[in-house]
Design a protein around this motif. Structure first.
Motif, PDB file in Angstrom:
ATOM      1  N   GLU A  20     -82.262  87.518 -59.352  1.00  0.00           N
ATOM      2  CA  GLU A  20     -82.653  86.774 -58.151  1.00  0.00           C
ATOM      3  C   GLU A  20     -82.148  85.331 -58.223  1.00  0.00           C
ATOM      4  OE1 GLU A  20     -86.879  87.064 -57.830  1.00  0.00           O
ATOM      5  OE2 GLU A  20     -86.861  89.262 -57.673  1.00  0.00           O
ATOM      6  N   SER A  21     -82.229  84.734 -59.400  1.00  0.00           N
ATOM      7  CA  SER A  21     -81.753  83.358 -59.560  1.00  0.00           C
ATOM      8  C   SER A  21     -80.232  83.300 -59.577  1.00  0.00           C
ATOM      9  CB  SER A  21     -82.327  82.752 -60.847  1.00  0.00           C
ATOM     10  OG  SER A  21     -83.727  82.606 -60.733  1.00  0.00           O
ATOM     11  N   ILE A  22     -79.604  84.300 -60.166  1.00  0.00           N
ATOM     12  CA  ILE A  22     -78.139  84.384 -60.122  1.00  0.00           C
ATOM     13  C   ILE A  22     -77.672  84.421 -58.671  1.00  0.00           C
ATOM     14  CG2 ILE A  22     -76.214  85.971 -60.535  1.00  0.00           C
ATOM     15  CD1 ILE A  22     -76.850  84.670 -63.137  1.00  0.00           C
ATOM     16  N   VAL A  23     -78.304  85.272 -57.864  1.00  0.00           N
ATOM     17  CA  VAL A  23     -77.949  85.382 -56.436  1.00  0.00           C
ATOM     18  C   VAL A  23     -78.165  84.051 -55.728  1.00  0.00           C
ATOM     19  CG1 VAL A  23     -78.624  86.461 -54.245  1.00  0.00           C
ATOM     20  CG2 VAL A  23     -78.339  87.869 -56.302  1.00  0.00           C
ATOM     21  N   GLU A  24     -79.259  83.373 -56.042  1.00  0.00           N
ATOM     22  CA  GLU A  24     -79.519  82.071 -55.429  1.00  0.00           C
ATOM     23  C   GLU A  24     -78.366  81.102 -55.692  1.00  0.00           C
ATOM     24  OE1 GLU A  24     -82.545  78.281 -56.058  1.00  0.00           O
ATOM     25  OE2 GLU A  24     -83.237  80.276 -56.636  1.00  0.00           O
ATOM     26  N   GLY A  25     -77.904  81.055 -56.929  1.00  0.00           N
ATOM     27  CA  GLY A  25     -76.801  80.171 -57.265  1.00  0.00           C
ATOM     28  C   GLY A  25     -75.504  80.559 -56.575  1.00  0.00           C
ATOM     29  N   LEU A  26     -75.221  81.847 -56.522  1.00  0.00           N
ATOM     30  CA  LEU A  26     -74.014  82.325 -55.827  1.00  0.00           C
ATOM     31  C   LEU A  26     -74.022  81.911 -54.363  1.00  0.00           C
ATOM     32  CD1 LEU A  26     -73.822  85.932 -57.329  1.00  0.00           C
ATOM     33  CD2 LEU A  26     -72.090  84.143 -57.636  1.00  0.00           C
ATOM     34  N   LEU A 103     -58.845  96.714 -60.662  1.00  0.00           N
ATOM     35  CA  LEU A 103     -59.726  95.574 -60.938  1.00  0.00           C
ATOM     36  C   LEU A 103     -58.995  94.435 -61.648  1.00  0.00           C
ATOM     37  CD1 LEU A 103     -62.926  97.450 -62.200  1.00  0.00           C
ATOM     38  CD2 LEU A 103     -62.214  96.948 -59.846  1.00  0.00           C
ATOM     39  N   ALA A 104     -57.725  94.623 -61.925  1.00  0.00           N
ATOM     40  CA  ALA A 104     -56.969  93.631 -62.692  1.00  0.00           C
ATOM     41  C   ALA A 104     -56.960  92.283 -61.983  1.00  0.00           C
ATOM     42  CB  ALA A 104     -55.537  94.116 -62.919  1.00  0.00           C
ATOM     43  N   GLY A 105     -57.248  91.237 -62.738  1.00  0.00           N
ATOM     44  CA  GLY A 105     -57.218  89.885 -62.203  1.00  0.00           C
ATOM     45  C   GLY A 105     -58.505  89.428 -61.551  1.00  0.00           C
ATOM     46  N   LYS A 106     -59.483  90.321 -61.437  1.00  0.00           N
ATOM     47  CA  LYS A 106     -60.767  89.920 -60.852  1.00  0.00           C
ATOM     48  C   LYS A 106     -61.648  89.301 -61.943  1.00  0.00           C
ATOM     49  CE  LYS A 106     -60.749  93.496 -57.248  1.00  0.00           C
ATOM     50  NZ  LYS A 106     -61.135  92.888 -55.976  1.00  0.00           N
ATOM     51  N   PRO A 107     -62.446  88.281 -61.631  1.00  0.00           N
ATOM     52  CA  PRO A 107     -63.308  87.650 -62.631  1.00  0.00           C
ATOM     53  C   PRO A 107     -64.653  88.347 -62.763  1.00  0.00           C
ATOM     54  CG  PRO A 107     -63.391  86.411 -60.596  1.00  0.00           C
ATOM     55  CD  PRO A 107     -62.418  87.539 -60.364  1.00  0.00           C
ATOM     56  N   ALA A 108     -65.227  88.252 -63.960  1.00  0.00           N
ATOM     57  CA  ALA A 108     -66.556  88.805 -64.200  1.00  0.00           C
ATOM     58  C   ALA A 108     -67.299  87.942 -65.210  1.00  0.00           C
ATOM     59  CB  ALA A 108     -66.474  90.242 -64.721  1.00  0.00           C
ATOM     60  N   GLY A 109     -68.604  87.857 -65.042  1.00  0.00           N
ATOM     61  CA  GLY A 109     -69.483  87.193 -65.998  1.00  0.00           C
ATOM     62  C   GLY A 109     -70.629  88.115 -66.340  1.00  0.00           C
ATOM     63  N   ILE A 110     -71.416  87.714 -67.342  1.00  0.00           N
ATOM     64  CA  ILE A 110     -72.499  88.560 -67.841  1.00  0.00           C
ATOM     65  C   ILE A 110     -73.745  87.712 -68.070  1.00  0.00           C
ATOM     66  CG2 ILE A 110     -73.233  90.059 -69.762  1.00  0.00           C
ATOM     67  CD1 ILE A 110     -70.235  90.736 -70.152  1.00  0.00           C
ATOM     68  N   PRO A 160     -73.593  79.611 -74.058  1.00  0.00           N
ATOM     69  CA  PRO A 160     -72.343  79.447 -73.318  1.00  0.00           C
ATOM     70  C   PRO A 160     -71.753  80.759 -72.804  1.00  0.00           C
ATOM     71  CG  PRO A 160     -72.339  78.036 -75.243  1.00  0.00           C
ATOM     72  CD  PRO A 160     -73.552  78.925 -75.368  1.00  0.00           C
ATOM     73  N   TRP A 161     -72.239  81.887 -73.315  1.00  0.00           N
ATOM     74  CA  TRP A 161     -71.741  83.185 -72.857  1.00  0.00           C
ATOM     75  C   TRP A 161     -72.360  83.599 -71.531  1.00  0.00           C
ATOM     76  CZ3 TRP A 161     -67.867  85.604 -75.501  1.00  0.00           C
ATOM     77  CH2 TRP A 161     -67.577  85.107 -76.775  1.00  0.00           C
ATOM     78  N   GLY A 162     -73.540  83.085 -71.219  1.00  0.00           N
ATOM     79  CA  GLY A 162     -74.196  83.451 -69.971  1.00  0.00           C
ATOM     80  C   GLY A 162     -75.679  83.140 -70.009  1.00  0.00           C
ATOM     81  N   ALA A 163     -76.323  83.293 -68.867  1.00  0.00           N
ATOM     82  CA  ALA A 163     -77.766  83.104 -68.775  1.00  0.00           C
ATOM     83  C   ALA A 163     -78.468  84.243 -69.491  1.00  0.00           C
ATOM     84  CB  ALA A 163     -78.202  83.048 -67.318  1.00  0.00           C
ATOM     85  N   GLU A 181     -83.451  78.515 -64.148  1.00  0.00           N
ATOM     86  CA  GLU A 181     -82.575  77.404 -63.738  1.00  0.00           C
ATOM     87  C   GLU A 181     -81.164  77.580 -64.308  1.00  0.00           C
ATOM     88  OE1 GLU A 181     -84.656  73.947 -65.101  1.00  0.00           O
ATOM     89  OE2 GLU A 181     -86.211  74.095 -63.539  1.00  0.00           O
ATOM     90  N   ILE A 182     -81.077  78.061 -65.536  1.00  0.00           N
ATOM     91  CA  ILE A 182     -79.763  78.344 -66.118  1.00  0.00           C
ATOM     92  C   ILE A 182     -79.063  79.441 -65.325  1.00  0.00           C
ATOM     93  CG2 ILE A 182     -78.578  79.244 -68.165  1.00  0.00           C
ATOM     94  CD1 ILE A 182     -80.825  77.919 -69.842  1.00  0.00           C
ATOM     95  N   ALA A 183     -79.820  80.459 -64.918  1.00  0.00           N
ATOM     96  CA  ALA A 183     -79.247  81.562 -64.141  1.00  0.00           C
ATOM     97  C   ALA A 183     -78.719  81.082 -62.791  1.00  0.00           C
ATOM     98  CB  ALA A 183     -80.281  82.665 -63.951  1.00  0.00           C
ATOM     99  N   VAL A 184     -79.463  80.204 -62.123  1.00  0.00           N
ATOM    100  CA  VAL A 184     -78.980  79.633 -60.854  1.00  0.00           C
ATOM    101  C   VAL A 184     -77.656  78.910 -61.096  1.00  0.00           C
ATOM    102  CG1 VAL A 184     -79.414  77.920 -59.057  1.00  0.00           C
ATOM    103  CG2 VAL A 184     -81.266  79.410 -59.806  1.00  0.00           C
ATOM    104  N   ALA A 185     -77.605  78.130 -62.165  1.00  0.00           N
ATOM    105  CA  ALA A 185     -76.393  77.368 -62.467  1.00  0.00           C
ATOM    106  C   ALA A 185     -75.224  78.285 -62.784  1.00  0.00           C
ATOM    107  CB  ALA A 185     -76.656  76.418 -63.631  1.00  0.00           C
ATOM    108  N   GLN A 186     -75.481  79.390 -63.503  1.00  0.00           N
ATOM    109  CA  GLN A 186     -74.393  80.321 -63.780  1.00  0.00           C
ATOM    110  C   GLN A 186     -73.858  80.931 -62.484  1.00  0.00           C
ATOM    111  OE1 GLN A 186     -75.199  83.728 -66.307  1.00  0.00           O
ATOM    112  NE2 GLN A 186     -73.033  84.251 -66.431  1.00  0.00           N
TER     113      GLN A 186
END
Length: 199
Positions: A20-26, A103-110, A160-163, A181-186
Motif C-alpha cells: 500500500e505504501s509502495i503504491v502511494e509512492g508510485l 521483458l528485456a530492458g524493463k526495470p524491476a525492484g524488490i 539499500p536493496w529495498g524496503a 515511510e521507506i516503502a513510500v520513498a522506494q
C-alpha cells in the motif's frame, strides 16, 4: 503516462501492507499502478493449519500480462533467505516471455519481509536476481535513499536493496511507520526511474 505493476505474495498480510505504501509512492511520482498478487500454491487445508488469513481481493496475475507494464515492483516474504515457492512458480511460468525477450530492458525492484533482523532481507533479493538477469530485466535498488535506513534507535527493516519489514517468527509485528515511510520513498524513487526509461 507510464505503468508499474506491483506484484506480491503475502501469506500473513505484512507484504500487502507494505505494498500500500509502495503504491502511494508510485502514484505520488505520477505512475499508473496495476496491483496484483501471484497464485497460491498451498491447499486451503495447509493454509488453515498455518493460521493464514483469507487472501485479499487482489487480482491474480498471469505471465501474459507482464509486457503491459513499463516496470515492476515485486514484494514477498523470505523463505530461508530465498524467494518463496509461490513467487518462484510465477517466475517459472514466464518461459514464453523469455523466449521472445519480451521483458528485456524493463526495470524491476524488490521489497520484502523477514521474521527477524538477520532473517535474510538482502539474501532474499540476491537469490531473486538470476530471474531478472535471465530476462534482461534491469534491477533497480533503492539505495540509501531515506534517513530511516540510518536510524538505529529501534528495529527497522529495509536496506539499500529495498524496503523491508520484520514480522517476528509468529507474524505478530506489523510494519512500523518508519518502514512504511521507506516503502513510500522506494515507490517514488522507482517511479522516477521508470518514467525516464519509458520516455
Amino acid at each position: 503516462m507510464f505503468k508499474v505493476f506491483v506484484i506480491t505474495y503475502s501469506m500473513y498480510g505484512h507484504i500487502n501492507k507494505m505494498a500500500e505504501s509502495i503504491v502511494e509512492g508510485l502514484q505520488k511520482a505520477g505512475a499508473e499502478v496495476g496491483r496484483y498478487q501471484v497464485a497460491e500454491t498451498l491447499s486451503d487445508e495447509i493454509l488453515g493449519k498455518m493460521h493464514a488469513p483469507p487472501k485479499p481481493d487482489i487480482p491474480i496475475i498471469t505471465a501474459d500480462k507482464l509486457p503491459e507494464a513499463d516496470g515492476y515492483l515485486f514484494g514477498f516474504p523470505t523463505r530461508f533467505g530465498n524467494t518463496p515457492a509461490q513467487m518462484k512458480a510465477f517466475f517459472d511460468s514466464t518461459g514464453g516471455l523469455w523466449q521472445k525477450g519480451a521483458l528485456a530492458g524493463k526495470p524491476a525492484g524488490i521489497f520484502f519481509s523477514t521474521a527477524s533482523q538477520h532473517g535474510g532481507q538482502e539474501a532474499t533479493v540476491l537469490t531473486t536476481l538470476p530471474f531478472l538477469a535471465h530476462h534482461g530485466v534491469i534491477f533497480v535498488p533503492f539505495g540509501s535513499g531515506h534517513p530511516n535506513l540510518f536510524d538505529n534507535s529501534e528495529v527497522i527493516g529495509g536496506s539499500p536493496w529495498g524496503a523491508g519489514t520484520i514480522a517476528n517468527g509468529d507474524g505478530s509485528r506489523q510494519p512500523s511507520q518508519k518502514e512504511l515511510e521507506i516503502a513510500v520513498a522506494q515507490g517514488e524513487n522507482f517511479a522516477k526511474i521508470v518514467k525516464k526509461l519509458a520516455a
